[in-house]
Design a protein around this motif. Structure first.
Motif, PDB file in Angstrom:
ATOM      1  N   LYS A 249       0.862  -1.014   0.067  1.00  0.00           N
ATOM      2  CA  LYS A 249      -0.026   0.042   0.224  1.00  0.00           C
ATOM      3  C   LYS A 249       0.968   1.181  -0.135  1.00  0.00           C
ATOM      4  O   LYS A 249       1.870   1.373   0.554  1.00  0.00           O
ATOM      5  CB  LYS A 249      -0.966   0.038   1.233  1.00  0.00           C
ATOM      6  CG  LYS A 249      -1.791  -0.963   1.458  1.00  0.00           C
ATOM      7  CD  LYS A 249      -2.851  -0.824   2.551  1.00  0.00           C
ATOM      8  CE  LYS A 249      -3.806  -2.278   2.637  1.00  0.00           C
ATOM      9  NZ  LYS A 249      -4.545  -1.873   3.787  1.00  0.00           N
ATOM     10  N   ARG A 250       0.302   2.383  -0.379  1.00  0.00           N
ATOM     11  CA  ARG A 250       1.092   3.533  -0.553  1.00  0.00           C
ATOM     12  C   ARG A 250       1.516   3.882   0.971  1.00  0.00           C
ATOM     13  O   ARG A 250       0.452   3.824   1.867  1.00  0.00           O
ATOM     14  CB  ARG A 250       0.339   4.729  -1.143  1.00  0.00           C
ATOM     15  CG  ARG A 250       0.050   4.527  -2.631  1.00  0.00           C
ATOM     16  CD  ARG A 250      -0.464   5.731  -3.419  1.00  0.00           C
ATOM     17  NE  ARG A 250      -1.564   6.324  -2.881  1.00  0.00           N
ATOM     18  CZ  ARG A 250      -2.498   6.126  -2.767  1.00  0.00           C
ATOM     19  NH1 ARG A 250      -3.095   5.119  -3.729  1.00  0.00           N
ATOM     20  NH2 ARG A 250      -3.499   7.043  -2.243  1.00  0.00           N
ATOM     21  N   LYS A 251       2.280   4.475   1.272  1.00  0.00           N
ATOM     22  CA  LYS A 251       2.714   5.109   2.627  1.00  0.00           C
ATOM     23  C   LYS A 251       1.582   5.981   3.096  1.00  0.00           C
ATOM     24  O   LYS A 251       1.102   6.082   4.360  1.00  0.00           O
ATOM     25  CB  LYS A 251       4.024   5.832   2.623  1.00  0.00           C
ATOM     26  CG  LYS A 251       5.137   4.803   2.351  1.00  0.00           C
ATOM     27  CD  LYS A 251       6.519   5.495   2.500  1.00  0.00           C
ATOM     28  CE  LYS A 251       7.640   4.585   2.316  1.00  0.00           C
ATOM     29  NZ  LYS A 251       9.084   5.325   2.402  1.00  0.00           N
ATOM     30  N   THR A 252       0.951   6.933   2.145  1.00  0.00           N
ATOM     31  CA  THR A 252      -0.036   7.688   2.691  1.00  0.00           C
ATOM     32  C   THR A 252      -1.378   6.931   3.134  1.00  0.00           C
ATOM     33  O   THR A 252      -2.102   7.422   4.036  1.00  0.00           O
ATOM     34  CB  THR A 252      -0.583   8.696   1.503  1.00  0.00           C
ATOM     35  OG1 THR A 252      -0.748   7.995   0.336  1.00  0.00           O
ATOM     36  CG2 THR A 252       0.535   9.865   1.195  1.00  0.00           C
ATOM     37  N   THR A 253      -1.471   5.929   2.355  1.00  0.00           N
ATOM     38  CA  THR A 253      -2.708   4.993   2.615  1.00  0.00           C
ATOM     39  C   THR A 253      -2.416   4.379   4.121  1.00  0.00           C
ATOM     40  O   THR A 253      -3.350   4.371   4.993  1.00  0.00           O
ATOM     41  CB  THR A 253      -2.929   4.189   1.653  1.00  0.00           C
ATOM     42  OG1 THR A 253      -3.252   4.612   0.381  1.00  0.00           O
ATOM     43  CG2 THR A 253      -4.226   3.182   1.807  1.00  0.00           C
ATOM     44  N   GLN A 254      -1.164   3.731   4.391  1.00  0.00           N
ATOM     45  CA  GLN A 254      -0.862   3.209   5.457  1.00  0.00           C
ATOM     46  C   GLN A 254      -1.192   4.146   6.547  1.00  0.00           C
ATOM     47  O   GLN A 254      -1.889   3.719   7.756  1.00  0.00           O
ATOM     48  CB  GLN A 254       0.554   2.795   5.504  1.00  0.00           C
ATOM     49  CG  GLN A 254       0.809   1.523   4.432  1.00  0.00           C
ATOM     50  CD  GLN A 254       2.177   1.321   4.567  1.00  0.00           C
ATOM     51  OE1 GLN A 254       2.899   1.309   5.695  1.00  0.00           O
ATOM     52  NE2 GLN A 254       3.021   1.191   3.400  1.00  0.00           N
ATOM     53  N   LEU A 255      -0.748   5.358   6.519  1.00  0.00           N
ATOM     54  CA  LEU A 255      -0.889   6.363   7.528  1.00  0.00           C
ATOM     55  C   LEU A 255      -2.220   6.649   7.859  1.00  0.00           C
ATOM     56  O   LEU A 255      -2.910   6.896   9.027  1.00  0.00           O
ATOM     57  CB  LEU A 255      -0.060   7.528   7.240  1.00  0.00           C
ATOM     58  CG  LEU A 255      -0.213   8.684   8.497  1.00  0.00           C
ATOM     59  CD1 LEU A 255       0.546   8.209   9.733  1.00  0.00           C
ATOM     60  CD2 LEU A 255       0.775   9.787   8.063  1.00  0.00           C
ATOM     61  N   LYS A 256      -3.031   6.908   6.792  1.00  0.00           N
ATOM     62  CA  LYS A 256      -4.626   7.401   6.907  1.00  0.00           C
ATOM     63  C   LYS A 256      -5.234   6.089   7.741  1.00  0.00           C
ATOM     64  O   LYS A 256      -6.105   6.355   8.412  1.00  0.00           O
ATOM     65  CB  LYS A 256      -5.069   7.542   5.300  1.00  0.00           C
ATOM     66  CG  LYS A 256      -6.532   7.815   5.584  1.00  0.00           C
ATOM     67  CD  LYS A 256      -6.865   8.233   4.047  1.00  0.00           C
ATOM     68  CE  LYS A 256      -8.567   8.553   4.222  1.00  0.00           C
ATOM     69  NZ  LYS A 256      -8.867   8.977   2.806  1.00  0.00           N
ATOM     70  N   GLU A 257      -4.981   4.891   7.416  1.00  0.00           N
ATOM     71  CA  GLU A 257      -5.473   3.812   7.960  1.00  0.00           C
ATOM     72  C   GLU A 257      -5.283   3.760   9.372  1.00  0.00           C
ATOM     73  O   GLU A 257      -5.993   3.392  10.134  1.00  0.00           O
ATOM     74  CB  GLU A 257      -5.340   2.512   7.337  1.00  0.00           C
ATOM     75  CG  GLU A 257      -5.911   2.373   5.852  1.00  0.00           C
ATOM     76  CD  GLU A 257      -5.447   1.069   5.058  1.00  0.00           C
ATOM     77  OE1 GLU A 257      -4.797   0.322   5.736  1.00  0.00           O
ATOM     78  OE2 GLU A 257      -5.898   0.765   4.043  1.00  0.00           O
TER      79      GLU A 257
ATOM     80  N   ILE B 169       5.864   8.182   7.404  1.00  0.00           N
ATOM     81  CA  ILE B 169       6.620   9.102   8.093  1.00  0.00           C
ATOM     82  C   ILE B 169       5.475  10.117   8.397  1.00  0.00           C
ATOM     83  O   ILE B 169       4.890  10.837   7.366  1.00  0.00           O
ATOM     84  CB  ILE B 169       7.717   9.708   7.534  1.00  0.00           C
ATOM     85  CG1 ILE B 169       8.621   8.497   7.509  1.00  0.00           C
ATOM     86  CG2 ILE B 169       8.450  10.917   8.445  1.00  0.00           C
ATOM     87  CD1 ILE B 169      10.066   8.855   7.005  1.00  0.00           C
ATOM     88  N   LEU B 170       5.186  10.655   9.590  1.00  0.00           N
ATOM     89  CA  LEU B 170       4.159  11.760   9.900  1.00  0.00           C
ATOM     90  C   LEU B 170       5.339  12.896  10.247  1.00  0.00           C
ATOM     91  O   LEU B 170       5.980  12.685  11.408  1.00  0.00           O
ATOM     92  CB  LEU B 170       3.223  11.546  10.870  1.00  0.00           C
ATOM     93  CG  LEU B 170       2.444  12.554  11.478  1.00  0.00           C
ATOM     94  CD1 LEU B 170       1.533  13.265  10.369  1.00  0.00           C
ATOM     95  CD2 LEU B 170       1.800  12.207  12.616  1.00  0.00           C
ATOM     96  N   LEU B 171       5.604  14.072   9.714  1.00  0.00           N
ATOM     97  CA  LEU B 171       6.593  14.997  10.108  1.00  0.00           C
ATOM     98  C   LEU B 171       6.036  15.971  11.162  1.00  0.00           C
ATOM     99  O   LEU B 171       4.863  16.472  10.671  1.00  0.00           O
ATOM    100  CB  LEU B 171       7.076  15.722   8.525  1.00  0.00           C
ATOM    101  CG  LEU B 171       7.851  17.151   9.050  1.00  0.00           C
ATOM    102  CD1 LEU B 171       9.093  16.595   9.668  1.00  0.00           C
ATOM    103  CD2 LEU B 171       8.040  17.798   7.596  1.00  0.00           C
ATOM    104  N   ASP B 172       6.643  16.298  11.887  1.00  0.00           N
ATOM    105  CA  ASP B 172       6.283  17.267  12.793  1.00  0.00           C
ATOM    106  C   ASP B 172       6.778  18.669  12.090  1.00  0.00           C
ATOM    107  O   ASP B 172       7.996  19.000  12.069  1.00  0.00           O
ATOM    108  CB  ASP B 172       7.142  17.017  14.049  1.00  0.00           C
ATOM    109  CG  ASP B 172       7.041  18.273  14.861  1.00  0.00           C
ATOM    110  OD1 ASP B 172       6.484  19.197  14.852  1.00  0.00           O
ATOM    111  OD2 ASP B 172       7.877  18.367  16.033  1.00  0.00           O
ATOM    112  N   ALA B 173       5.743  19.212  11.517  1.00  0.00           N
ATOM    113  CA  ALA B 173       6.114  20.414  10.389  1.00  0.00           C
ATOM    114  C   ALA B 173       6.038  21.766  11.335  1.00  0.00           C
ATOM    115  O   ALA B 173       6.075  22.749  10.704  1.00  0.00           O
ATOM    116  CB  ALA B 173       5.216  20.393   9.314  1.00  0.00           C
ATOM    117  N   ASP B 174       6.149  21.827  12.571  1.00  0.00           N
ATOM    118  CA  ASP B 174       6.269  23.044  13.476  1.00  0.00           C
ATOM    119  C   ASP B 174       4.821  23.946  13.003  1.00  0.00           C
ATOM    120  O   ASP B 174       3.975  23.272  12.966  1.00  0.00           O
ATOM    121  CB  ASP B 174       7.410  23.808  13.355  1.00  0.00           C
ATOM    122  CG  ASP B 174       8.579  23.048  13.892  1.00  0.00           C
ATOM    123  OD1 ASP B 174       8.184  22.211  14.703  1.00  0.00           O
ATOM    124  OD2 ASP B 174       9.809  23.468  13.523  1.00  0.00           O
TER     125      ASP B 174
END
Length: 329
Positions: free
Chosen positions: A39-47, A116-121
């Motif tokens: 799965k796309r990484k975005t899909t993994q994180l969304k799930e 990866i979920l970035l801490d984007a300040d």
């Protein structure tokens, strides 16, 4: 007060399905990630964000640490702004530019198959800076970002006695909307981090901000607290009433059992800085010992072998590639 015009704009944002806190059990199994890699990484994180189970992600600050986090079994990685800036030797006050941060994230994303979920300040500026950051993150394979409702340059939330200036609620809500409008991948995640409790503005303001950001399109709310107990989080979850996924960072209330957070309805827990802090302790100990002994004898058995370094760098893949792509001499 939010104007009627702004409210109409915010309410047009697409909404994700609301998570159901009544679904049990709420714990996600800590298993290898091979089943997710197609799965796309975005899909993994969304799930993960929308899972009925409590999910966990772990801090990393380099390609090497990201690979270690994935090998340990974590299904996601927190690209910590504090950790990345600390490993650069600068303060967590936007002293590292967003391009320097994304350079590190590029290596982290290449080194791993989990999101990866970035801490984007604060998004490194206004809505335009923030949406440009989203475009760059999508290009390098980062699955999402978390932006906090403070002013640029930010002040770390855990600094004692430091003033925490919050952004205008309407402007920050529209910043979230700008990011969601800019993303190309529909599964890219934008988390809105609410700093009202950190700044001492109270629960009513925290709820008002969380609702505005959710209406603006935020995929989840990160409710931050620096109390040594989870009372802030428990109080927020009661008034939030399951309007959407909630992420927490229990750095200060670390004694709280995961089950308690799950029972409150929390969706995701971020272990936000412990790999970086582990590195500091280990390097201080090892360096002091070598300086004292003027010898490596006392530390060699306590540090990773050079062979392990080569393994983490995936030297075996290079050996295989050389056999395919270099002429035989």
């Amino acid at each position: 007060m939010i104007s009627h015009k702004i409210l109409r704009v915010l309410r047009t944002a697409d909404k994700l399905p609301r998570c159901n806190s009544n679904l049990l059990p709420r714990f996600a199994s800590n298993v290898p990630n091979t089943s997710l890699n197609n799965k796309r990484k975005t899909t993994q994180l969304k799930e993960m964000i929308n899972s009925p189970k409590l999910e966990f992600i772990m801090e990393a600050h380099s390609g090497l640490s990201a690979r270690i986090v994935e090998e340990s079994g974590f299904k996601g990685i927190w690209g910590s702004g504090l950790a990345i800036s600390a490993m650069m030797g600068v303060r967590d006050s936007n002293e590292a530019s967003w391009t320097q941060i994304t350079d590190v994230l590029d290596f982290m994303a290449d080194a791993t198959s989990v999101p990866i979920l970035l801490d984007a300040d604060t998004g490194f500026g206004n809505f335009n800076n923030a949406r440009r950051l989203v475009s760059k993150l999508e290009q390098i394979g980062v699955a999402g970002c978390c932006m906090e409702d403070k002013l640029f340059p930010k002040t770390n939330s855990l600094l004692d006695g430091r003033k925490q200036d919050l952004a205008n609620i309407e402007e920050f809500a529209l910043k979230i909307k700008a990011c969601k409008d800019r993303q190309k991948d529909p599964d890219f995640i934008v988390v809105a981090r609410v700093e009202a409790l950190i700044a001492g503005w109270g629960m009513d303001e925290a709820l008002r901000r969380a609702e505005a950001y959710r209406n603006a399109g935020a995929d989840a709310i990160l409710m931050h607290s620096k109390k040594s107990d989870p009372s802030d989080i428990e109080g927020f979850m009661k008034v939030w009433k399951n309007q959407g996924p909630v992420v927490v960072v229990p750095t200060k209330y670390y004694k709280t059992p995961a089950k308690d957070l799950a029972d409150m309805g929390v969706s995701m827990v971020i272990f936000a800085n412990h790999n970086m802090r582990t590195c500091i302790t280990a390097m201080q100990k090892t360096t002091a010992r070598i300086f004292k002994d003027k010898s490596l004898v006392g530390v060699e058995s306590e540090v990773a072998s050079v062979k392990e370094v080569f393994r983490l760098q995936r030297d075996d893949e290079l050996i295989d590639a050389e056999s395919k792509y270099l002429p035989v001499k």
